[in-house]
Design an enzyme around this catalytic site. Structure first.
Site, PDB file in Angstrom:
ATOM      1  N   ARG A  63     -35.310  76.330  37.930  1.00  0.00           N
ATOM      2  CA  ARG A  63     -34.658  76.104  36.513  1.00  0.00           C
ATOM      3  C   ARG A  63     -33.314  76.042  36.360  1.00  0.00           C
ATOM      4  O   ARG A  63     -32.781  75.781  35.479  1.00  0.00           O
ATOM      5  CB  ARG A  63     -35.443  77.110  35.728  1.00  0.00           C
ATOM      6  CG  ARG A  63     -37.051  77.071  35.501  1.00  0.00           C
ATOM      7  CD  ARG A  63     -37.442  77.909  34.517  1.00  0.00           C
ATOM      8  NE  ARG A  63     -37.032  77.622  33.002  1.00  0.00           N
ATOM      9  CZ  ARG A  63     -37.043  78.447  32.048  1.00  0.00           C
ATOM     10  NH1 ARG A  63     -37.256  79.667  32.401  1.00  0.00           N
ATOM     11  NH2 ARG A  63     -36.607  78.071  30.883  1.00  0.00           N
ATOM     12  N   CYS A  64     -32.449  76.351  37.574  1.00  0.00           N
ATOM     13  CA  CYS A  64     -31.197  76.481  37.598  1.00  0.00           C
ATOM     14  C   CYS A  64     -30.595  75.193  38.227  1.00  0.00           C
ATOM     15  O   CYS A  64     -30.995  75.035  39.361  1.00  0.00           O
ATOM     16  CB  CYS A  64     -30.624  77.646  38.339  1.00  0.00           C
ATOM     17  SG  CYS A  64     -29.093  77.718  38.910  1.00  0.00           S
ATOM     18  N   SER A  65     -29.798  74.450  37.395  1.00  0.00           N
ATOM     19  CA  SER A  65     -29.119  73.128  37.795  1.00  0.00           C
ATOM     20  C   SER A  65     -28.336  73.569  39.364  1.00  0.00           C
ATOM     21  O   SER A  65     -28.459  72.600  40.057  1.00  0.00           O
ATOM     22  CB  SER A  65     -28.201  72.582  36.703  1.00  0.00           C
ATOM     23  OG  SER A  65     -27.144  73.460  36.495  1.00  0.00           O
ATOM     24  N   ARG A  96     -31.077  73.966  42.069  1.00  0.00           N
ATOM     25  CA  ARG A  96     -31.332  72.279  42.441  1.00  0.00           C
ATOM     26  C   ARG A  96     -30.382  71.579  43.051  1.00  0.00           C
ATOM     27  O   ARG A  96     -30.728  70.722  43.923  1.00  0.00           O
ATOM     28  CB  ARG A  96     -31.782  71.723  40.872  1.00  0.00           C
ATOM     29  CG  ARG A  96     -32.980  72.166  40.373  1.00  0.00           C
ATOM     30  CD  ARG A  96     -33.669  71.417  39.270  1.00  0.00           C
ATOM     31  NE  ARG A  96     -32.745  71.039  38.457  1.00  0.00           N
ATOM     32  CZ  ARG A  96     -32.422  71.421  37.342  1.00  0.00           C
ATOM     33  NH1 ARG A  96     -33.101  72.890  36.951  1.00  0.00           N
ATOM     34  NH2 ARG A  96     -31.770  71.135  36.455  1.00  0.00           N
TER      35      ARG A  96
END
Length: 122
Positions: free
Chosen positions: A15-17, A20
């Site tokens: 969920r963390c950019s 990712r």
């Protein structure tokens, strides 16, 4: 014959950019990966202790102090290294991300470009 590439472990939150983005660098670099979704598969005290040793930091340095659980329960507190590790085991959301481990080296991949530096020009 080329040396066998060491597997890279990433402590990842999908969920963390930033996490990712770091994973994307690793994939683009053709790295052999082990992805640890630490919110689902919380590291043990022993694993966190080893990780912190590889990072060469005090545990509080890899705690996300902007998280609500930190602000409500731990802000302004002084704890030992072992006590902060216990906090991270109990509240894995507080573990900074992404953390990338290659052999005896580990980094916090913030900014994600640090991941490129760790893996070199693969």
């Amino acid at each position: 014959m080329a040396a066998k590439q060491e597997k890279i472990i990433i402590f990842h939150n999908p969920r963390c950019s930033k996490s990712r983005e770091a994973l994307s660098y690793l994939n683009d670099g053709g790295c052999e990966l082990e992805i640890v979704e630490y919110l689902k598969d919380t590291p043990s005290k022993e694993q966190l202790t080893q990780l912190i040793e590889k990072l060469h930091v005090f545990p509080l340095e890899i705690i996300r102090q902007s998280e609500q659980v930190f602000k409500e329960n731990f802000k302004g507190q002084t704890k030992t290294a072992k006590e902060w590790i216990d906090v991270m085991v109990k509240h894995p959301i507080l573990i900074e991300r992404p953390i990338i481990i290659q052999g005896n080296k580990a980094i916090v991949g913030r900014p994600p470009v640090l991941v490129k530096e760790l893996i070199g020009n693969k």
